[in-house]
Design a protein around this motif. Structure first.
Motif, mmCIF file in Angstrom:
data_model
loop_
_atom_site.group_PDB
_atom_site.id
_atom_site.type_symbol
_atom_site.label_atom_id
_atom_site.label_comp_id
_atom_site.label_asym_id
_atom_site.label_seq_id
_atom_site.Cartn_x
_atom_site.Cartn_y
_atom_site.Cartn_z
ATOM 1 N N GLN A 142 0.807 -1.216 0.000
ATOM 2 C CA GLN A 142 0.000 0.000 0.000
ATOM 3 C C GLN A 142 0.843 1.269 0.000
ATOM 4 O O GLN A 142 0.383 2.333 -0.439
ATOM 5 N N ILE A 154 0.996 3.260 -3.254
ATOM 6 C CA ILE A 154 -0.206 3.817 -3.863
ATOM 7 C C ILE A 154 -0.222 5.342 -3.882
ATOM 8 O O ILE A 154 -0.591 5.956 -4.893
ATOM 9 N N VAL A 162 -3.670 3.622 -10.799
ATOM 10 C CA VAL A 162 -3.735 2.257 -10.283
ATOM 11 C C VAL A 162 -4.757 1.504 -11.121
ATOM 12 O O VAL A 162 -5.908 1.935 -11.239
ATOM 13 N N LEU A 167 -7.058 -0.229 -0.986
ATOM 14 C CA LEU A 167 -6.466 0.920 -1.677
ATOM 15 C C LEU A 167 -6.894 2.252 -1.064
ATOM 16 O O LEU A 167 -6.091 3.188 -0.951
ATOM 17 N N THR A 182 -4.240 10.532 -7.452
ATOM 18 C CA THR A 182 -4.153 9.156 -7.935
ATOM 19 C C THR A 182 -5.481 8.748 -8.576
ATOM 20 O O THR A 182 -6.541 8.900 -7.972
#
Length: 324
Positions: free
Chosen positions: A62, A65, A71, A87, A95
């Motif tokens: 993680q 991320i 992603v 997530l 993101t």
């Protein structure tokens, strides 16, 4: 300069691995991080330079991320809810999360539950490409070339996130179209999920016969072509069938009714009606085959209109009622 600085691929199999390879070949990505369940598969991904770094799901992945631009979740759809939940607490402010699932309404529901107020950063997507092979070893940079990718954006999806995902798929060589999630699930229940169910069911039924070996020994190219997709991942298609069960059950029912009508024509010896059915079917398929590569990239209205026309053609060829 790469359009994606850092890409995280959750599920580095045929779909996720091929996307990573395509983006690397296009110089559209900087670094790629892979997340998966199998050490052997991740080792394959590293050895083929699909990913630069790899983590098992049990590892502390993680941390990768927050700094990711995109992603991509390309795991079996039954795992999406847990993956989205894992997530969500680690997303960076910019993101973008997208997926490659074959069903969309259930995926969107899971994303809403996990991302909450950050749902604007999620872009549902479905690449219309694949093979009966699976795993990083099967990944190829050409998988998406001239293939369609459907995105089903939400009302809340940010314009920037949508643009990022659509550009990513175009960089991979795909054509991108937009579709409502409900319409997506109805259409793909008919043109993708039902054919897989039929192929798997036919092979399983023959294999269960006492004299199965005699049937398989005499099966030729037609059987091989028709049942090729029965060699695809049982886990994936189990998940797809259950995720899109309502639309798929409708299609199974309608196909069963159409098959019963064909059986009646055969029983009645109605060769004229059978030939007419087969002619309509051949003509519809020929039009589809000739048209499927025609729409220019980005010409979404034309492409979707063609999809609707071909769907109507398919219904006419099977003698379906136009109402549902």
């Amino acid at each position: 300069m790469a359009s994606i600085g850092k890409l995280v691929v959750v599920g580095v199999g045929l779909i996720g691995g091929s996307l990573a390879l395509a983006l690397r070949d296009a110089r559209a990505v900087g670094e790629i991080v892979g997340i998966g369940r199998s050490r052997r598969n991740l080792d394959d991904a590293r050895s083929r330079r699909i990913v630069d770094r790899a983590y098992l799901l049990d590892d502390a992945w993680q941390a990768e991320i927050a700094g990711a631009d995109v992603v991509v979740v390309a795991a079996p759809v039954a795992q999406f809810a847990a993956l989205f939940a894992a997530l969500a607490p680690h997303l960076g402010p910019h993101t973008v999360v997208t997926d490659a699932g074959s069903s969309k309404q259930d995926v969107i529901e899971a994303a809403r539950a996990a991302f909450g107020a950050r749902i604007a950063q999620f872009v549902p997507a479905h690449p219309i490409a694949g093979s009966e092979q699976s795993g990083a070893a099967a990944a190829t940079a050409s998988l998406y070339r001239d293939r369609s990718v459907i995105v089903t954006p939400l009302a809340e999806t940010s314009a920037a996130a949508l643009a990022q995902v659509e550009a990513m798929w175009r960089d991979a060589g795909a054509r991108v179209a937009r579709l409502d999630a409900g319409a997506h699930d109805r259409i793909f229940a008919a043109v993708s999920h039902l054919p897989h169910i039929i192929a798997h069911t036919l092979v399983a039924e023959l294999a269960a016969r006492a004299d199965a070996e005699a049937f398989f020994a005499q099966a030729g190219p037609g059987f091989a072509d028709f049942t090729r997709i029965a060699a695809s991942s049982p886990e994936m298609w189990r998940d797809v069938a259950l995720a899109n069960r309502h639309a798929l059950l409708d299609e199974i029912r309608m196909f069963g009714e159409a098959l019963a009508r064909v059986a009646a024509l055969i029983e009645d010896g109605d060769g004229t009606a059978l030939e007419a059915l087969f002619s309509r079917s051949r003509e519809a398929r020929t039009r589809w085959e000739n048209a499927r590569d025609q729409p220019a990239a980005g010409d979404r209205d034309q492409q979707l209109a063609g999809d609707r026309e071909r769907a109507r053609d398919g219904e006419d060829a099977l003698g379906r009622s136009s109402s549902r």
